[in-house]
Design a protein around this motif. Structure first.
Motif, PDB file in Angstrom:
ATOM      1  N   LEU A 173      -1.916   0.340  -4.513  1.00  0.00           N
ATOM      2  CA  LEU A 173      -2.239  -1.356  -3.870  1.00  0.00           C
ATOM      3  C   LEU A 173      -1.520  -1.581  -5.025  1.00  0.00           C
ATOM      4  O   LEU A 173      -1.722  -1.919  -6.200  1.00  0.00           O
ATOM      5  N   ALA A 175      -8.329   6.212   2.426  1.00  0.00           N
ATOM      6  CA  ALA A 175      -8.104   5.023   2.530  1.00  0.00           C
ATOM      7  C   ALA A 175      -9.420   4.143   1.843  1.00  0.00           C
ATOM      8  O   ALA A 175     -10.797   5.162   1.873  1.00  0.00           O
ATOM      9  N   LEU A 218      -6.059   1.092   8.700  1.00  0.00           N
ATOM     10  CA  LEU A 218      -5.222   1.638   7.078  1.00  0.00           C
ATOM     11  C   LEU A 218      -4.961   3.224   6.983  1.00  0.00           C
ATOM     12  O   LEU A 218      -4.342   3.733   6.485  1.00  0.00           O
ATOM     13  N   TYR A 273       0.961  -1.149  -0.066  1.00  0.00           N
ATOM     14  CA  TYR A 273      -0.043  -0.367   0.411  1.00  0.00           C
ATOM     15  C   TYR A 273       0.954   1.356   0.135  1.00  0.00           C
ATOM     16  O   TYR A 273       1.545   0.899   0.895  1.00  0.00           O
ATOM     17  N   PRO A 305      -5.386   4.883  -1.980  1.00  0.00           N
ATOM     18  CA  PRO A 305      -3.597   3.894  -1.928  1.00  0.00           C
ATOM     19  C   PRO A 305      -3.904   3.366  -3.108  1.00  0.00           C
ATOM     20  O   PRO A 305      -4.180   2.579  -3.667  1.00  0.00           O
ATOM     21  N   THR A 313      -5.777   3.803  -9.105  1.00  0.00           N
ATOM     22  CA  THR A 313      -5.160   5.612  -7.645  1.00  0.00           C
ATOM     23  C   THR A 313      -6.385   6.105  -7.340  1.00  0.00           C
ATOM     24  O   THR A 313      -6.051   6.923  -6.877  1.00  0.00           O
ATOM     25  N   SER A 353       1.368   5.257  -0.528  1.00  0.00           N
ATOM     26  CA  SER A 353       0.433   7.032  -0.243  1.00  0.00           C
ATOM     27  C   SER A 353       1.528   7.847  -0.221  1.00  0.00           C
ATOM     28  O   SER A 353       2.300   8.302   0.115  1.00  0.00           O
ATOM     29  N   MET A 369      -2.090   5.590   6.387  1.00  0.00           N
ATOM     30  CA  MET A 369      -1.438   6.699   5.084  1.00  0.00           C
ATOM     31  C   MET A 369      -1.438   7.893   5.256  1.00  0.00           C
ATOM     32  O   MET A 369      -1.013   8.762   4.262  1.00  0.00           O
TER      33      MET A 369
END
Length: 362
Positions: A260, A145, A310, A135, A258, A216, A137, A314
Motif C-alpha cells: 500500500l 488482502a 480487494l 495497492y 498488499p 508488506t 500485488s 489482488m
C-alpha cells in the motif's frame, strides 16, 4: 507518477524479479486510483480516538464512515459513500497536511493538486485536495488482502532525525523540476538523485510530491496493535522496492499483504519567492505536526473494502491503474458529493499565527 519507463518493462516483468517477477511467474498488479478529500480535520481515530481536537491536522479521504472513533468492525457497513474512484472502497486514508511558514512567522496551508494522467484515468487528475492510492500485488494469488477491522499506521510524527538508512524507502519527497509533473520519472524512494527523505531545501518549480510506503508483512492474527504498527512489518532486509516482493517476511510476520502506498502532490509553486522564506535561508515548509524536516511524515489506514472485492483484485494478474477484474468505479462528480462534517471548529486555510494544535502535547 509517470510510469512510461517502468511500463516499457512490464512485458518482460515475469523475468525481472525487481518488478515482481520470479515470485511464481505471475504478472504484477498495481491498482492506482484517486480519492478526493472527504474532510480536513484535527481528529485521529487511531492514535487519539474520541479526542476532539487531536494534536494536529490531517487530510482524510475515503468513506464517510470516518469519525473521531472507529470500531474494529467492517467499516464498509458503516459508510454510505466514498470519495474514492473504486466505489466498493470505503476505507479511510489520511496523512499530515503541509504548511508554508512565511518570514513573518505566519502559516498558510499548501493546496494539493490532482495526479498525472496515466492509464487514461481522468478521475485521478481531478482529485484536488485528495490522495492517490496504490495497492500492489507483486505475486497475484499469493497476496492476502486486509481483513475487516484491519488498520495500521506508518511513520513517526515525532521523528526529526534518522541516522540509519534502513527505512529510506519508507517515506520520500520528490521536487518537481517543472510544471505538469516535471521530473516525474521512475518509481519513488529508490534514487537519491531525485528523491529525498527530508523535505527539499530549494524551491520546486513544479511542487512537491510525498510518497509513503506501508509494511508488506502481517502476523496473520491481529487486526491492530497498541501502537498500530507491531502487527505488521517490512521484509527482513528493508522496505520492498515499489512493485516488488522485497526480501523474506520475518518469521513473526509471515503473511504477505498488499503493498500500500499513498501519493500526495502539494502545489508549493505560489510559495517559491525566496524573499518570503525564512531569513536564514532554510526551507519554509512544515508538516501540520510542526515538523520542518519532513522526516515525521506519517500515514494512517483503516481497511474498508466491500466483501472480497480487494482480494479478487489482488488475485488478478496484470491489472494497471483504476480498472481491474470486476471492481466497480464511480464518476468524480459523485465522489465529490461524499463528505464528512468537520468536528474540530477551527480555521485551517487562512493565514494563521500558529499551527492548529501546536500548544498540545504530541
Amino acid at each position: 507518477m509517470f510510469w512510461s519507463a517502468l511500463l516499457a518493462l512490464f512485458a518482460g516483468a515475469e523475468a525481472l524479479p525487481q518488478f515482481g517477477g520470479g515470485g511464481g511467474g505471475n504478472r504484477v498488479t498495481m491498482l492506482r486510483f484517486g480519492c478526493a478529500q472527504v474532510v480536513i480535520d484535527r481528529v485521529d481515530p487511531l492514535v487519539n480516538p474520541g479526542q476532539i481536537p487531536s494534536p494536529h491536522v490531517h487530510q482524510i479521504v475515503g468513506g464517510n464512515g470516518f469519525n473521531v472513533s472507529m470500531p474494529h468492525t467492517d467499516i464498509s457497513a458503516l459508510a454510505s459513500c466514498t470519495t474514492c474512484q473504486f466505489s466498493e472502497d470505503f476505507s479511510n486514508y489520511w496523512t499530515a497536511n503541509l504548511y508554508f511558514k512565511a518570514r513573518n512567522g505566519t502559516y498558510k496551508r499548501v493546496p494539493q493538486g490532482g495526479a498525472a494522467l496515466q492509464f487514461n484515468d481522468q478521475f485521478s487528475t481531478q482529485i484536488n485536495g485528495g490522495v492517490l492510492v496504490y495497492y500492489v500485488s507483486a505475486d497475484p494469488g499469493k497476496i492476502t488482502a486486509f481483513k475487516p477491522g484491519f488498520r495500521m499506521l506508518v511513520g513517526d510524527p515525532n521523528m526529526r532525525s534518522r541516522p540509519d538508512t534502513k527505512l529510506k524507502r519508507q517515506n520520500c519527497y520528490r521536487c518537481y523540476t517543472g510544471p505538469n509533473f516535471g521530473g516525474d520519472v521512475g518509481a519513488p524512494c529508490q534514487d537519491d538523485r531525485v528523491d529525498s527523505e527530508a523535505l527539499p531545501n530549494k524551491p520546486c518549480p513544479g511542487g512537491i510530491r510525498s510518497n509513503i510506503h506501508f509494511p508488506t508483512c502481517w502476523d496473520g492474527k491481529n487486526l491492530d496493535s497498541p501502537n498500530h504498527q507491531d502487527h505488521v512489518a517490512y521484509p527482513t532486509s528493508r522496505p520492498a522496492t515499489f512493485l516488488s516482493l522485497g526480501g523474506s517476511c520475518p518469521s513473526t510476520h509471515p503473511v504477505r499483504i498488499p503493498q500500500l502506498m499513498y501519493e500526495v502532490v502539494w502545489d508549493t509553486t505560489k510559495f517559491n519567492n525566496k524573499a518570503e522564506w525564512p531569513a536564514d535561508g532554510s526551507q519554509p515548509f512544515v508538516l501540520s505536526t510542526g515538523d520542518s524536516t519532513g522526516l515525521g511524515q506519517h500515514a494512517d489506514y483503516v481497511f474498508g473494502w466491500k466483501g472480497d472485492s480487494l482480494q479478487k483484485a489482488m488475485d488478478t494478474a496484470g491489472c494497471m491503474g483504476a480498472r481491474c477484474a470486476s471492481l466497480k468505479t464511480q464518476k468524480i462528480e459523485d465522489a465529490r458529493k461524499c463528505t464528512v462534517k468537520k468536528l474540530a471548529k477551527e480555521e485551517y486555510d487562512g493565514w494563521l499565527s500558529k499551527l492548529p494544535g501546536m500548544d498540545m502535547p504530541m
